[in-house]
Design a protein around this motif. Structure first.
Motif, short mmCIF file in Angstrom:
data_model
loop_
_atom_site.label_atom_id
_atom_site.label_comp_id
_atom_site.label_asym_id
_atom_site.label_seq_id
_atom_site.Cartn_x
_atom_site.Cartn_y
_atom_site.Cartn_z
N PHE A 143 50.50 11.59 -16.98
CA PHE A 143 50.41 10.24 -16.43
C PHE A 143 48.99 9.90 -15.96
N GLY A 144 48.11 10.90 -15.87
CA GLY A 144 46.70 10.61 -15.59
C GLY A 144 46.02 9.96 -16.78
N ARG A 145 46.67 10.06 -17.94
CA ARG A 145 46.16 9.40 -19.15
C ARG A 145 47.27 8.58 -19.80
N GLY A 146 48.14 8.04 -18.98
CA GLY A 146 49.23 7.27 -19.56
C GLY A 146 50.00 6.50 -18.52
N ARG A 147 50.96 5.68 -18.95
CA ARG A 147 51.85 4.98 -18.04
C ARG A 147 53.11 4.57 -18.80
N ARG B 293 49.92 4.97 -23.77
CA ARG B 293 50.99 4.34 -22.98
C ARG B 293 52.31 4.29 -23.73
#
Lengths: 507, 507
Positions: free
Chosen positions: A225-229, A247
């Protein structure tokens, strides 16, 4: 990856193309998750302009000059060196786009706008005649497009090459014949057994609990989640803007629990692939679909789908997963799932139930939905079935394969968005994903004796590490079959997939 | 707006530039509201590439050709015809960018990255010496930039022309002298009165209630959520991607109610301007800052700020507004505001309290903060004050104007982000906004006798309609002073602003 000076000019050009394509992807993501409705028209212009700019950058004289210099520079390198692949793939893309005139691209873009409106109206009224003339035009322009790209045996080959290079009408026909022969008896056997209890799946599941479980699930599987959502959309999807920002979305159906859960697992699979591409490939040809003009790091649509199917079906849709994690799901929904066991839950979510709608299909009938579409796409491209005959052909195939009578066209030939976007040729990649996912999984299980134990203990990082090393990190460096040969010793092979379905559904 | 065929080629080129610049704005909005932290580095590349692409499109031979044809076509048109302005402004922007070499742009962009890091570190440690060398470099590159653009009297003139065409170091000096003479006595009078009660503003205000009131407030003022949205960021801002998608943000301070409320009103004012631009100007030069390379519809930074200040200060920070709407705020916070009257609330939120921080300043001291910065910017640009002397100069000015001793540089010279972005010259536009907002408001009140009654009845659409007709719809067609002359009969004039401050703060 070393970067010879002689490649730096080319890499700089492609980095700009990648930036522009990823910007277009951000705009698309935003339009589906955040944009107020008023923004639709101008957003369409913005995305179209960015795509045109990316193509122009690729076809500019400066790129040609840099490419020619790079071609000389990589001559001595081994055939599979990353630098050499960068040059080969860029050349391939440049030649591809040179063959397609800007006028045809504009004509297809203009068609898409009207075709999508007509499809939406046709589907809502269940009236194929509203969409038919636009589909006929789509076929006409797709043939023109195929002729530009070039083909020898079947015009469909040119269309499929955009999404799944290496596949052809003939190769797909052979693959599908084997799959059909294997799947139909398993389906018959499954349908002859009594249906498991599944009433509890349709209880009232507030979104909050679904979202909380989905977030935990995504983290468990290794999504960063540090590179996504994770957001909410009507149609779930995954999109990346380099490996650093990948994402995913899902949808929450309040009265049908599986939708968000398996949807999230599926998109996490796509997301892991993109997050796992070698950082050295960021903004290079090896993380950009220069033919399809899309900032994606996975090597083909089918390879991408293999990773989403693998995580969704082999991991999350497994008895092991629910034995481990069902108690947590119960904690989120103590009232709704209090009277259900892990095994009962697993049985319910893997029940076989032929239906009309592809996106709601179970694992056993899903590929039959795909085969029907691919048959129709081939026939449209070679003219053997006119557009006007489509509803009849569709309904006959559903009757033959699933024994169902299609009640209306919105539950039949009008159900998918794909053809309304003006594109033909992407459907086979869903089934290729199923086949490839099973083939990779079988190899990993054989070659890494500790993998099964790790999965049974809920340690999914072992699987993720295997996939990162063998598949994800390579980005688009190797073609799909090349990757399969390197990692599984053979090209795409339906046997492991049929064995997997047999094991899961034929007991 | 009619579109002669001879302009269509130019308009098509500029539409693409507008698309690319608005795409860059979407990426910026996303990076501040939605992007996972991992995406920062590649996002920086993407935005930089889009800006470069926009400049390249503007300077391409195809644009020059289309522009020359358009120049011939509009020769016979009246001087203020929209078509003629399109051509003139595009020519001005093309010549501007031709004068600035790509190497200088790259140098400034590279500096920005390191300067921002240094500023963040310097501010957190309250150590000016960490940021000083980067500010010195910023001044050096800004002088080089000013020399490229060209100036006659003062190098600062070139910098200001980017944000507020027409203003110069000399014109600002004259304006600020008048303002200072007018404001200081009002400030003295205000400070001599006892401070009103304001303890209740610092109570516990959960975000939910603040957000609900903010949404109602935005709708009341006429912000169209069908073409906009309100999100949360550390630093509130407004950004548009054409008039069809105009977004605002705010921040919620749980223990200080005014921050989100007036922040939202301020950004709504910006948003209304963008949402109100003539739809015919969409994607044209008249809704694109081709010099600053920014997809904005308002005609200058100062004109933009005039609209945000007008709504924030003249409407929402008024006794009338709170007499009408305080009961609704109380409904959201019955416990926190139960012991407060509408008048007491108004007095608290308009109290005068000199402080160190510009963004927290009241209306009376705000412009003094600006004047200090503009004096420093001028001195940096002409070399009369070296960077090393800045903290001393800053602190002396704060002592002189506000009677305060700056305790450290993070509350002094290091407080603003502006110089760390590599840009000098935008500060004056805040005060110009205050002046212009009052001038416009005075004219409207004089010329439309029903306006005050409508505002007193909470019917803000009457004001919005006046502003739409006189200011917003024109987009960038007229320069700021030209617009003021058309609508108020005179160029920028500080008298109405001083009269407004006098009326509000000198009783």
């Amino acid at each position: 990856m070393t970067q010879p000076t002689s490649l730096s000019a080319l890499n700089e050009r492609i980095a700009a193309v990648n930036d522009v394509l990823n910007a277009a992807s951000v705009l698309t993501w935003d339009s589906r998750t955040m944009m107020p409705e008023g923004g639709a028209e101008t957003r369409g212009h913005q995305i179209a302009t960015l795509t045109r700019v990316a193509r122009d950058l690729l076809l500019a004289p400066e790129t040609e000059k840099a490419l020619e210099a790079a071609e000389q520079a990589v001559e001595g390198l081994s055939e599979d060196a990353a630098e050499r692949r960068i040059v080969l793939q860029t050349r391939h893309a440049v030649e591809h786009h040179r063959r397609v005139p800007a006028s045809l691209i504009q004509e297809r873009a203009a068609l898409r706008t009207v075709a999508q409106s007509a499809w939406i109206e046709g589907r809502s009224k269940s009236d194929f005649s509203i969409f038919a003339p636009h589909l006929a035009k789509t076929v006409e322009l797709s043939r023109a497009y195929a002729d530009c790209i070039g083909w020898t045996e079947h015009p469909y080959d040119a269309m499929v090459s955009i999404y799944e290079p290496g596949e052809t009408a003939a190769s797909l026909k052979a693959l599908f014949a084997k799959l059909r022969t294997g799947i139909l008896p398993i389906l018959d056997a499954a349908r002859s057994r009594p249906a498991p209890r599944s009433d509890f799946l349709f209880r009232d599941f507030p979104e909050e609990g679904q979202r909380a479980f989905g977030l935990t699930l995504a983290e468990k599987l290794g999504y960063d989640f540090g590179r996504g959502r994770l957001d909410t959309t009507v149609h779930p999807f995954e999109v990346s803007f380099t490996r650093n920002d990948v994402r995913i979305t899902t949808r929450y159906s309040r009265n049908y629990l599986p939708a968000s859960m398996f949807g999230t697992a599926h998109e996490v699979g796509h997301g892991l692939y993109e997050q796992g591409v070698d950082p050295a490939y960021t903004r290079t040809t090896l993380a950009t679909d220069l033919v399809g003009l899309y900032g994606v790091g996975g090597t083909s649509f089918g390879a991408h789908e293999s990773q989403s199917r693998l995580w969704e079906n082999h991991i999350v849709r497994s008895p092991t997963f629910w034995r481990l994690h069902f108690p947590e799901l119960q904690r989120h929904f103590p009232d709704q799932l209090g009277d259900v066991s892990a095994e009962g839950f697993y049985r319910a979510v893997t029940r076989v139930e032929p239906g009309f709608i592809r996106v709601e299909a179970d694992e056993l009938t899903y590929d039959l939905h795909i085969m029907l579409r691919v048959d129709i796409e081939c026939a449209l491209m070679d003219g053997s079935v006119p557009v006007s005959d489509l509803p009849g052909a569709w309904n006959a195939a559903i009757k033959r394969d699933l024994g169902l009578d299609v009640p209306n066209d919105s539950k039949g030939v009008l159900q998918d968005v794909h053809w309304s976007t003006g594109y033909i040729g992407s459907f086979p990649t869903y089934t290729i994903g199923n086949v490839m996912g099973a083939q990779v999984m079988e190899t990993l299980r054989t070659q890494n004796p500790s993998l099964d134990g790790a999965i049974e203990a809920g340690e999914y990082s072992v699987l993720a590490q295997e996939l990162r090393t063998r598949i994800w990190q390579h980005g688009r460096r190797f073609m799909r079959d090349e990757l399969l040969e390197r990692e599984t010793g053979r090209r795409l092979d339906p046997a492991p997939y049929l064995a997997y379905l047999q094991g899961k559904y034929a007991q």
